[in-house]
Design a protein around this motif. Structure first.
Motif, mmCIF file in Angstrom:
data_model
loop_
_atom_site.group_PDB
_atom_site.id
_atom_site.type_symbol
_atom_site.label_atom_id
_atom_site.label_comp_id
_atom_site.label_asym_id
_atom_site.label_seq_id
_atom_site.Cartn_x
_atom_site.Cartn_y
_atom_site.Cartn_z
ATOM 1 N N GLU A 109 11.601 -1.857 41.459
ATOM 2 C CA GLU A 109 10.678 -2.800 42.099
ATOM 3 C C GLU A 109 9.308 -2.163 42.234
ATOM 4 O OE1 GLU A 109 14.203 -4.666 44.908
ATOM 5 O OE2 GLU A 109 12.278 -4.160 45.813
ATOM 6 N N GLU A 167 5.020 -8.753 43.840
ATOM 7 C CA GLU A 167 6.093 -7.797 43.605
ATOM 8 C C GLU A 167 6.816 -8.175 42.309
ATOM 9 O OE1 GLU A 167 9.084 -7.817 46.577
ATOM 10 O OE2 GLU A 167 10.162 -6.095 45.742
ATOM 11 N N GLN A 208 5.590 -3.174 43.983
ATOM 12 C CA GLN A 208 4.897 -4.153 44.828
ATOM 13 C C GLN A 208 3.498 -3.638 45.156
ATOM 14 O OE1 GLN A 208 6.542 -4.717 48.726
ATOM 15 N NE2 GLN A 208 5.720 -6.795 48.923
ATOM 16 N N SER A 227 0.353 -10.236 48.512
ATOM 17 C CA SER A 227 1.100 -9.199 47.799
ATOM 18 C C SER A 227 1.783 -9.816 46.588
ATOM 19 C CB SER A 227 2.149 -8.549 48.709
ATOM 20 O OG SER A 227 3.120 -9.491 49.092
ATOM 21 N N ASN A 257 4.233 -6.656 53.391
ATOM 22 C CA ASN A 257 3.084 -6.295 52.559
ATOM 23 C C ASN A 257 2.793 -4.808 52.729
ATOM 24 O OD1 ASN A 257 0.580 -5.956 51.375
ATOM 25 N ND2 ASN A 257 -0.231 -7.904 52.123
#
Lengths: 501, 366
Positions: free
Chosen positions: A203, A223, A205, A221, A63
């Motif tokens: 990506e 993502e 997140q 979290s 995270n």
């Protein structure tokens, strides 16, 4: 060809798990410098105190919001890695061997109340020797479609990877963080179809952590990732390129032209949640749960007597991955630490022929893992650790298009032993050994496999401001069936850390 | 709690973006087909006698390629677990008593859908054993890296029991009829009973009906693009210096003429290049020459044989079905491979089952 004769269903049955492993490898390549210490100690993972393996949202749960509490010092690390693997124990579309190398930089900048910043970048090079017909970067990722030409040849990939993380304490006990990463790889096959590929992966997140009580922290979290691999095969000689769009193991649609293209798109989302508790003294516990739906599409040009399209969806695969992991450590004394680990992974996937909307493959893998271990400070100079892990996996595979229904269960055992010897205040020597036994190798398909791994590591200062960590791993997998074939891996990493600025 | 609300919103948005497609309910590879192959073995048209054809070759073609199976002792082929696709079946067997008669039957465009059980019958009939067929087309060029493909040839075969005569016959390449929304080369534009799109048209000497160019039964005639030994240019090529005929363009200033090989000559003065055909995709038609007015199309009734070859099963087939019902798959360009009928002169007007790719050209033989 003198490769191992693994059954294709065995190859593909568990191949999804290889995706997890591939992901782990990529992660380790990007952020390898975090793991160099315990990697040199037999890869001890849950029964040892290590800065990069702590029970925190960032280290254990990935995270980004946890970075703020995890990194308290500004650090600059740079390093290089290299690896090679070879052997006849491999799957049909694997390379005979793979050599990879790269260099990376990683900097943590603490900005006090303004947060913590982490930036990392690496440049990766990989050469797959005699990559058998495959044109995809990752051939075994759980889809029931393959994209090949007719020739085995070297295939090399190279390109950069950049990741940025920023974490901030928004309010008392509430932290937020965000990570953005971008990877670009350029691939080239060096013979026949001279396929060129461009792989990019993005990506994003975002995460939060919250400490409702003094000894409790929760985190969450999300993502999103999106990747695309564009492949173009165009013979520089005069021959046509012939490509095969495999559906299952045996049936394929072939296309031939002076230039051919294919496009593989993947996207998915991962939800993560974490819970941490410690009693402020000798017990700490961390639990995380993740859920990740994703999909993958193979797109290709299409023409018929009536219509022509630049790109249509030929095949589609959907994935659902979920896992729960628990890790706990108990400090019995100043010298003795006990650790346990438990995990549950479940993955379900199906693939279809898109133009006909027909289901061609469905598989389901469930895996339970449990481990226990300890580390002990034998004297002021020597730290030793031991871990044992048992895993039970069950996989159901229904490959309708090939009329193959398979169920397989495997019980795996792993023993890890490692030690660190403190030569002086700043100089450390490390070594470790792993022994594993698998009823069935879930990645490569062999039966009754033994895995042996030896690791070495060292940490020493060069100057007051510069210290070096290095580690080397040597691993051999040898199945009892098929017999007399092995796969060997060797990897080395060296990391140079500059003292806090 | 605003940050957590924000995370929830981000999560919901991400779910919406990454929503997976619905899972199909029908599984692939779950169809069965029972194919009964019967053949007319009688020698008398008024009294057809269909009997099960034992060990008949059944050629299955679909997007997954061509597969060859054989019927059992009862003339039945059982196929289980086959993939969904549109299949064409061609059953063929040499007459059990008279080896010069070929029994051929086809079942076209059979839609097979997973989950279903099908039963169908193919009735094979005797292919008239008289006439001339295009037996081999070599167009791909030899293995080379200098773009050499001038060793092309077309081979004819007289599969009748009689002497045939080539006088006045025409050989055409059809690649036109694509302008202004035309149906494509070899199609019957305007539905007036002819095929259009003639690009090259070369003729044998004489007029139809004359008997100066005999074609003996069970023999081959090689029509070379240029009748020389091409190995002298590219070592992987072939020797066509002993070809029976040579395409010679009298309007060309550069076309080489081998005086030892008789010529087919060009009928289009606006075409000044040699008779060359596309390496992987084209149409070749042989006609009697009774209708040689190419501008308005060649009357289908005068066509002796014609075939279309293509590099893929999905590209369009344009040659009129009265000339050939399907097409044949071509080898790669510069592969040195050739296209040949599976049996000499074996012409059921179904290219995909009549033809196969052979690794080495065989001018003048099977």
């Amino acid at each position: 060809m003198a490769v191992c004769t693994l059954s294709s269903e065995a190859n593909n049955l568990m191949s999804r798990l290889s995706k997890i492993i591939i992901t782990m490898i990529m992660f380790s390549l990007n952020l390898f410098s975090q793991f160099s210490r315990t990697d040199g100690m037999g890869s001890l993972s849950f029964s040892i105190v290590d800065k990069d393996l702590s029970l925190s949202p960032y280290d254990f749960g990935g995270n980004p919001a946890g970075l703020y509490h995890d990194e308290k010092e500004s650090i600059l690390k740079m390093g290089a890695y290299g690896g090679n693997d070879w052997g006849k124990y491999r799957r049909k579309y694997d390379a005979e061997g793979t050599m990879n190398a790269g260099a990376s930089f990683r900097e943590v900048k603490t900005l006090g109340e303004h947060g913590t910043f982490l930036g990392s970048t690496s440049y990766n090079y990989e050469n797959r020797r005699n990559y058998y017909r495959s044109l995809k970067k990752d051939m075994y990722t759980g889809e029931s479609f393959f994209f090949t030409d007719t020739t085995a040849a070297d295939f090399r990939y190279m390109g950069p990877n950049v990741a940025l993380t920023y974490s901030l304490e928004l309010a008392d006990n509430i932290c937020a963080g965000v990570t953005v990463s971008y990877q670009l790889l350029e691939g080239l096959k060096k013979q026949f179809s001279f396929a060129k590929s461009i792989y990019r992966n993005t990506e994003l997140q975002a995460g939060l952590t919250y400490a409702p009580f003094e000894r409790v922290m929760i985190g969450g979290s999300v993502e999103y990732f999106d990747s695309q691999e564009s492949i173009e095969a165009s013979d520089v000689n005069l021959l046509d390129v012939e490509l095969y769009y495999f559906r299952g193991d045996n049936l394929f649609v072939s296309k031939r032209s002076s230039s051919m293209t294919g496009n593989i798109k993947k996207k998915g989302i991962a939800f993560g949640s974490q819970l941490f508790w410690d009693n402020g003294d000798d017990i700490s516990v961390g639990i995380q749960a993740n859920y990740m739906p994703s999909d993958s599409k193979l797109l290709k040009p299409f023409s018929s007597s009536a219509q022509t399209f630049d790109e249509v969806e030929d095949s589609y695969a959907a994935f659902e991955f979920s896992d729960v992991q628990l890790k706990s450590q108990y400090k019995c004394s100043d010298d003795l630490l006990l650790g346990i680990f438990g995990g549950y992974d479940h993955e379900y996937s199906w693939s279809k022929i898109s133009l006909k909307n027909l289901l061609i493959w469905e598989w389901d893998v469930t895996k339970y893992r449990f481990g226990a271990g300890s580390s002990y400070q034998l004297n002021s100079s020597l730290l030793a650790g031991f871990e044992y892990e048992i895993a039970s996996a069950n996989a159901d595979s229904s490959k309708y298009i090939d009329n193959k229904i398979v169920n397989r269960t495997s019980v795996d055992h792993t023993i890890r032993v490692g030690a660190e010897y403190k030569v002086s205040d700043d100089i450390f020597l490390r070594a470790g050994f792993n022994y594993g036994f698998m009823d069935h190798d879930l990645v490569y398909g062999g039966d009754r496999c033994t895995v042996k791994k030896i690791t070495w590591g060292a940490g020493f200062p060069v100057t007051e401001a510069i210290s070096v960590d290095a580690q080397l791993q040597y691993r051999v997998i040898s199945p009892e069936s098929p017999a007399n074939i092995i796969r060997t891996y060797i990897n080395g990493i060296i990391s140079i850390q500059l003292a806090p600025l | 709690m605003r940050p957590f609300m924000l995370l929830m919103i981000v999560s919901v948005c991400a779910v919406l973006i990454s929503c997976n497609e619905p899972q199909p309910v029908t599984t692939e590879g779950n169809a069965s087909l029972k194919l009964i192959v019967l053949g007319d073995t009688s020698l008398n048209n008024s009294n057809m006698s269909y009997v099960p054809l034992k060990n008949a070759k059944v050629i299955l073609s679909s997007e997954y390629g061509v597969t060859i199976k054989y019927t059992d002792a009862e003339g039945i082929l059982n196929l289980n677990g086959i993939a969904s696709s549109t299949y064409s079946f061609s059953a063929r067997l040499i007459h059990p008593t008279y080896p010069y008669i070929l029994l051929v039957g086809t079942l076209k465009d059979k839609e097979i859908i997973s989950g279903n059980v099908y039963t169908d019958t193919i009735k094979a009939v005797q292919v008239a054993n008289t006439g001339i067929a295009i037996n081999e087309i070599y167009a791909s060029g030899p293995v080379n890296n200098i773009y050499f493909f001038y060793d092309q040839f077309v081979e004819l075969y007289n599969y009748s029991d009689e002497i045939r005569y080539l006088d006045g016959m025409i050989v055409m390449r059809m690649s036109g009829n694509t302008e202004n929304g035309g149906k494509g080369p070899g199609a019957d534009e305007g539905n007036d009973g002819d095929i259009d799109g003639v690009t090259y048209i070369f003729k044998f000497p004489g007029k139809p009906g004359e008997k100066n160019c005999p074609f003996y039964p069970k023999t081959f005639k090689v029509l070379a693009g240029t009748g020389i030994n091409h190995k002298n240019i590219v070592s992987t090529s072939i020797d066509l210096s002993h070809a029976d005929w040579e395409f010679y363009n009298q309007y060309s200033v550069s076309d080489f003429n081998n005086p030892d090989v008789p010529n087919l000559i060009n009928m289009r003065s606006d075409k000044t290049s040699d008779f060359l055909i596309n390496l992987i995709s084209d149409i070749v038609v042989v006609a009697s020459g009774v209708d040689s007015v190419w501008q308005d199309g060649i009357d289908i009734s005068t066509v002796i044989d014609g075939v279309q070859y293509k590099s893929s099963t999905t590209s369009s087939k344009t040659l009129d079905i009265r000339v050939d019902k399907s097409f044949m798959l071509s080898p790669s360009r510069y592969s040195g491979e050739s296209m040949q009928r599976r049996e000499p002169g074996g012409d059921s007007n179904d290219g995909i089952s009549d033809w196969e790719i052979i690794h080495v050209p065989t001018p003048g033989s099977q």
